[in-house]
Design an enzyme around this catalytic site. Structure first.
Site: not given
Length: 280
Positions: A245-248
């Site tokens: 889950i690409p919160c970056h």
């Protein structure tokens, strides 16, 4: 990861941190190499081997292409088009569509009672990681600089679950994201617990294509709650599944990368690495 690889990672992380902090001054090769006590030749070779691009190109990707250009472009982006048509994205994540399945009300209430969780540790380009799964999918993934502390954090997340250290097929498929062609990955299924708002935010993050960035405000607008930027930030900060889950890929509207649960230097490194992958 070997001792030398750890040393190299720390050096490159320090270089990335310096470039990100001083990108407005556009530091040259000699200046950054001096900061991490390497010759320019050695630094150029090591950085290129690790990140897939030269320090100069990394600086360009970080400071211009993957932040400012996106923020200044007022026209519809590929991300917007993919979202409106219900697609997962237009980059190499197009086949990595993740169906989010929430836990049952009983699992929410009982903190994972009667839930069996397998977990294992693995090496990634950004340090060790702990990945955990139920029979429904990946339920937790976190960078594990300290393996014991990472396991405690997992257990705190599911205080009544039963744990077994074992690598299963769900974990293997999830870890392929670091080493395989993403377009050939099998679907990775997630098994998450969270509020409706959190699940909605996390699902929206999955629609940000690899190599592109978004902002807290844009995420709030995508979930049709434009005044909820701060709440979006809180939901992103509680993301239980690192990288998948690409919160970056979410940054501040000013163009600065901002914080990250697993460290701002690691966030910068991941953004740079993804930028390099999309250029291969």
């Amino acid at each position: 990861m070997s001792e030398q690889e750890n040393i190299d990672y720390c050096r490159i992380a320090a270089a990335i941190d310096y470039i990100q902090t001083h990108f407005k001054q556009q530091p040259d090769l000699d200046e950054v190499a001096k900061r991490i006590h390497l010759s320019p030749f050695h630094f150029q070779r090591l950085f290129t081997e690790w990140a897939g691009v030269s320090p100069k190109k990394f600086l360009q990707y970080t400071s211009i292409q993957y932040a400012k250009n996106m923020l200044k472009d007022k026209q519809a982006t590929l991300f917007d088009a993919a979202y409106e048509t219900g697609l997962s994205g237009t980059g190499r994540l197009h086949d990595l569509f993740i169906k989010i399945e929430g836990m049952t009300p009983g699992e929410f209430k009982n903190g994972g009672e009667n839930l069996f969780i397998n977990y294992s540790y693995a090496e990634t380009p950004f340090g060790n990681i702990l990945v955990a799964s139920t029979n429904k999918g990946i339920c937790y993934m976190a960078f594990a600089d300290d393996e014991k502390e990472a396991l405690i954090n997992l257990q705190n997340h599911f205080p009544k679950a039963r744990f077994k250290q074992m690598l299963d097929i769900m974990q293997q498929n999830a870890l392929y994201i670091f080493t395989h062609d993403w377009s050939k990955l099998h679907q990775i299924k997630l098994h998450l617990k969270g509020t409706d708002f959190q699940l909605k935010v996390w699902e929206t993050l999955l629609k940000i294509p690899m190599g592109q960035l978004s902002t807290y405000g844009k995420i709030a607008a995508q979930i049709k709650n434009p005044n909820a930027s701060r709440a979006v930030g809180t939901a992103i900060g509680s993301n239980p599944v690192a990288f998948l889950i690409p919160c970056h890929r979410v940054i501040q509207s000013t163009g600065t990368f901002g914080g990250y649960m697993w460290g701002p230097v690691r966030k910068t490194a991941i953004i740079g690495w993804e930028a390099a992958q999309t250029k291969l």
